[in-house]
Design an enzyme around this catalytic site. Structure first.
Site, PDB file in Angstrom:
ATOM      1  N   CYS A 141       0.749  -1.224  -0.047  1.00 48.67           N
ATOM      2  CA  CYS A 141      -0.064   0.011   0.190  1.00 48.67           C
ATOM      3  C   CYS A 141       1.178   1.252   0.053  1.00 48.67           C
ATOM      4  O   CYS A 141       1.331   1.697   0.867  1.00 48.67           O
ATOM      5  CB  CYS A 141      -0.804  -0.055   1.292  1.00 48.67           C
ATOM      6  SG  CYS A 141      -1.873   1.562   1.104  1.00 48.67           S
ATOM      7  N   CYS A 144      -0.193   4.124   2.228  1.00 50.36           N
ATOM      8  CA  CYS A 144      -0.234   3.981   3.749  1.00 50.36           C
ATOM      9  C   CYS A 144       1.219   4.059   3.870  1.00 50.36           C
ATOM     10  O   CYS A 144       1.748   4.727   5.103  1.00 50.36           O
ATOM     11  CB  CYS A 144      -0.525   2.457   4.078  1.00 50.36           C
ATOM     12  SG  CYS A 144      -1.943   1.876   3.522  1.00 50.36           S
ATOM     13  N   ASP A 145       2.400   3.642   3.155  1.00 49.72           N
ATOM     14  CA  ASP A 145       3.834   3.441   3.426  1.00 49.72           C
ATOM     15  C   ASP A 145       4.693   4.210   2.654  1.00 49.72           C
ATOM     16  O   ASP A 145       6.049   4.382   3.295  1.00 49.72           O
ATOM     17  CB  ASP A 145       4.093   1.927   3.497  1.00 49.72           C
ATOM     18  CG  ASP A 145       3.491   1.005   4.305  1.00 49.72           C
ATOM     19  OD1 ASP A 145       2.900   1.544   5.436  1.00 49.72           O
ATOM     20  OD2 ASP A 145       3.058   0.028   3.843  1.00 49.72           O
TER      21      ASP A 145
END
Ligand code: NAP
Length: 315
Positions: A141, A144-145
């Site tokens: 993701c 997200c990261d």
């Protein structure tokens, strides 16, 4: 033994299922959450956030929070209001008559309404080291990261729209992004491809697959294999994003709940209603667009309110 009869059974315990649990518990419905099996990587209790490390985009945590801790907080909050938990996997269902029936192996449970929140899983490469390195340089993701890879050289695997979208997004942070694709042409739409080719931070490694991820406790280079001549080389990347597609966890509902061609459950517009009255769906199992913890939680709230109102209307 007579099966127990619940007002609501929630299947799955990611952000969607646990938010539905908090809301239905606070509505005094004493939901039973069948939360999944700890040994499983695709439907473990807590969902995909159990496979991440720090979560920085969940509102309310200005300093970030670890994914597993966030999910434990969701769970305790639901428990505090009377949600019950079963750490098992649903093995069969029968939604053809009411009460709805759910089995965990040989044990049968009955429910007046059902909330399905079984989530989706990212497809992985199938390498043994993926389990160890997920959340430690290996991610599925970018939203997200990506932030954790500032000024680093990272790689993205895949040749579809997701891979190109992830690669483009990651150039906001990374110094260089290498897209690794197993063939010599992308599957992605032309417009996405053009965007990638025009981005000076993206280069493409055609005809290669990732065959090993190096590093004990974080990603420290990868081994790639040429799919044409079989030659092996290494790339000194510090991050690897796998973007080869997702699969919703809907096998259990095949032929029962309406799904799209990719197997995602279909809900009626602006609601969590499925094609069966009294069965509601929320989270990634019915959302292939946003796939965020916060949107899953929001849809879990919708499913709880929908089921509560529907149950009220039954009496
Ligand atoms: P996808 O279209 O199925 O593409 C998956 C890619 O991963 C393919 O290029 C495939 O290679 C590769 N792949 C699969 N298994 C692999 C493996 N084991 N090792 C190496 N490579 C592997 O999946 P997606 O990109 O997630 O897209 C899913 C759907 O969502 C599509 O309909 C897409 O258009 C849509 N989507 C749209 C947008 C957008 O419009 N903004 C963004 C994301 C997704 P091959 O090509 O060789 O099969």
């Amino acid at each position: 033994m007579e099966p127990t009869r619940e007002r609501v059974i929630i299947i799955g315990s990611g952000p969607a299922g646990l938010t539905a649990a908090i809301y239905t518990a606070r509505a005094s419905l004493e939901p039973l959450v069948i939360e999944g099996e700890p040994s499983s990587t695709s439907d473990q209790p807590g969902g995909q956030l159990m496979l991440t490390t720090e979560v920085e985009n969940f509102p309310g945590f200005p300093d970030g929070i670890m994914g597993p801790e966030l999910m434990m907080n969701f769970r305790s909050q639901a428990e505090r209001f009377g949600a019950k938990f079963l750490t098992e996997k649903v093995t069969n269902i029968d939604f053809s008559s009411r009460p709805f029936k759910v089995w965990v192996r040989d044990t049968e449970y009955h429910a007046d309404s059902i909330i399905v929140s079984t989530g989706a899983r990212s497809l992985m490469l199938g390498l043994e080291e993926e389990q160890r390195l997920i959340g430690h340089g290996l991610s599925t993701c970018a939203t997200c990261d990506g932030f954790f890879f500032r000024d680093q050289h990272i790689a993205v695997v895949g040749g579809g729209d997701s891979a190109i979208e992830e690669a483009s997004f990651l150039t906001k942070f990374a110094s260089k992004v290498t897209l690794i694709h197993r063939r010599d042409e992308f599957r992605a739409s032309k417009i996405m491809q053009d965007r990638a080719f025009a981005n000076p931070k993206i280069d493409v490694l055609w005809n290669h697959t990732v065959t090993k991820i190096n590093g004990d406790d974080k990603v420290d280079g990868i081994e790639v294999t040429n799919t044409v001549d079989g030659s092996i080389s290494t790339m000194p990347v510090t991050g690897l994003f796998v973007a080869i597609g997702h699969r919703p966890n809907t096998d259990l509902f095949a032929g029962v709940l309406d799904m799209d061609d990719a197997g995602y459950l279909q809900t009626q517009p602006d609601s969590s209603y499925t094609n069966i009255e009294g069965v509601f769906a929320c989270g990634d199992v019915q959302d292939h667009t946003y796939r965020q913890a916060i949107t899953a939680a929001g849809s879990g709230c919708m499913a709880a309110i929908d089921s509560e109102r529907w149950l009220e209307g039954q009496h």
